[in-house]
Design a protein around this motif. Structure first.
Motif, PDB file in Angstrom:
ATOM      1  N   CYS A 141       0.848  -1.190   0.000  1.00 54.51           N
ATOM      2  CA  CYS A 141       0.000   0.000   0.000  1.00 54.51           C
ATOM      3  C   CYS A 141       0.888   1.245   0.000  1.00 54.51           C
ATOM      4  CB  CYS A 141      -0.901  -0.023   1.222  1.00 54.51           C
ATOM      5  SG  CYS A 141      -2.200   1.199   1.152  1.00 54.51           S
ATOM      6  N   GLU A 142       0.660   2.115  -0.959  1.00 54.73           N
ATOM      7  CA  GLU A 142       1.473   3.316  -1.097  1.00 54.73           C
ATOM      8  C   GLU A 142       0.775   4.567  -0.576  1.00 54.73           C
ATOM      9  OE1 GLU A 142       2.164   3.008  -5.262  1.00 54.73           O
ATOM     10  OE2 GLU A 142       3.398   1.218  -5.009  1.00 54.73           O
ATOM     11  N   SER A 143      -0.545   4.490  -0.406  1.00 57.55           N
ATOM     12  CA  SER A 143      -1.292   5.635   0.091  1.00 57.55           C
ATOM     13  C   SER A 143      -2.534   5.129   0.824  1.00 57.55           C
ATOM     14  CB  SER A 143      -1.705   6.537  -1.078  1.00 57.55           C
ATOM     15  OG  SER A 143      -2.399   7.666  -0.619  1.00 57.55           O
ATOM     16  N   VAL A 144      -2.820   5.722   1.981  1.00 61.38           N
ATOM     17  CA  VAL A 144      -3.976   5.294   2.765  1.00 61.38           C
ATOM     18  C   VAL A 144      -4.903   6.467   3.052  1.00 61.38           C
ATOM     19  CG1 VAL A 144      -2.829   3.330   3.868  1.00 61.38           C
ATOM     20  CG2 VAL A 144      -2.742   5.570   4.951  1.00 61.38           C
ATOM     21  N   ILE A 169      -6.626  -4.151  -3.451  1.00 57.74           N
ATOM     22  CA  ILE A 169      -5.637  -3.575  -2.532  1.00 57.74           C
ATOM     23  C   ILE A 169      -6.177  -3.464  -1.106  1.00 57.74           C
ATOM     24  CG2 ILE A 169      -4.300  -2.385  -4.310  1.00 57.74           C
ATOM     25  CD1 ILE A 169      -5.758   0.200  -3.617  1.00 57.74           C
ATOM     26  N   ASN A 170      -7.429  -3.846  -0.902  1.00 53.92           N
ATOM     27  CA  ASN A 170      -8.050  -3.935   0.426  1.00 53.92           C
ATOM     28  C   ASN A 170      -8.715  -5.305   0.549  1.00 53.92           C
ATOM     29  OD1 ASN A 170      -7.903  -1.060   1.656  1.00 53.92           O
ATOM     30  ND2 ASN A 170      -8.552  -0.734  -0.459  1.00 53.92           N
ATOM     31  N   TRP A 202      -8.193   2.403   8.277  1.00 49.76           N
ATOM     32  CA  TRP A 202      -7.291   2.731   7.173  1.00 49.76           C
ATOM     33  C   TRP A 202      -7.681   1.935   5.945  1.00 49.76           C
ATOM     34  CZ3 TRP A 202      -4.752   6.940   7.735  1.00 49.76           C
ATOM     35  CH2 TRP A 202      -4.278   7.337   8.982  1.00 49.76           C
ATOM     36  N   CYS A 246      -6.595   1.360   1.908  1.00 51.31           N
ATOM     37  CA  CYS A 246      -5.539   1.572   0.926  1.00 51.31           C
ATOM     38  C   CYS A 246      -6.183   2.204  -0.316  1.00 51.31           C
ATOM     39  CB  CYS A 246      -4.879   0.245   0.586  1.00 51.31           C
ATOM     40  SG  CYS A 246      -3.434   0.420  -0.452  1.00 51.31           S
ATOM     41  N   THR A 247      -5.618   3.327  -0.774  1.00 51.96           N
ATOM     42  CA  THR A 247      -6.177   4.001  -1.938  1.00 51.96           C
ATOM     43  C   THR A 247      -5.247   3.952  -3.148  1.00 51.96           C
ATOM     44  OG1 THR A 247      -5.311   6.120  -1.166  1.00 51.96           O
ATOM     45  CG2 THR A 247      -7.585   5.565  -0.556  1.00 51.96           C
ATOM     46  N   GLU A 248      -4.018   3.522  -2.911  1.00 55.78           N
ATOM     47  CA  GLU A 248      -3.056   3.380  -4.007  1.00 55.78           C
ATOM     48  C   GLU A 248      -2.072   2.291  -3.597  1.00 55.78           C
ATOM     49  OE1 GLU A 248       0.354   6.040  -6.230  1.00 55.78           O
ATOM     50  OE2 GLU A 248      -1.257   7.066  -5.183  1.00 55.78           O
ATOM     51  N   GLY A 249      -1.902   1.302  -4.456  1.00 52.48           N
ATOM     52  CA  GLY A 249      -0.982   0.233  -4.120  1.00 52.48           C
ATOM     53  C   GLY A 249      -0.942  -0.825  -5.206  1.00 52.48           C
TER      54      GLY A 249
END
Length: 96
Positions: free
Chosen positions: A45-48, A74-75, A88, A90-93
């Protein structure tokens, strides 16, 4: 009597050395990331985003311009019917 003490000291030294080897091997595997890290199927995950009151899976998907499939991949353990404020997401990953 000295023979028994010598045998006891040898046994204790062996236990000490084996304990030390075990501790080092555990520390090394954690440090190198060989235990449960980077395995196939793991999510990186790169952005949460912290869920807010009223959020739904669909609203988060729209807010971050994601596809449903990518968001759910990603979730992977997310229950869209029951997530909580502050959870949390994950929005980018990527998925390994």
């Amino acid at each position: 009597m000295a023979k028994a003490n010598n045998k006891m000291a040898t046994t204790l030294n062996l236990i000490l050395v084996l304990s030390l080897v075990l501790m080092i091997s555990i520390a090394e595997s954690r440090q190198l990331g060989t235990v449960g890290f980077g395995e196939k199927g793991d999510v990186v995950c790169e952005s949460v985003y912290g869920a807010e009151e009223g959020d739904t899976c669909e609203s988060v998907i729209q807010k971050f311009k994601l596809t449903s499939d990518s968001f759910l991949s990603i979730n992977p353990n997310l229950n869209c019917d029951n997530f909580f404020v502050g959870q949390w997401l994950c929005t980018e990953g990527t998925v390994n």
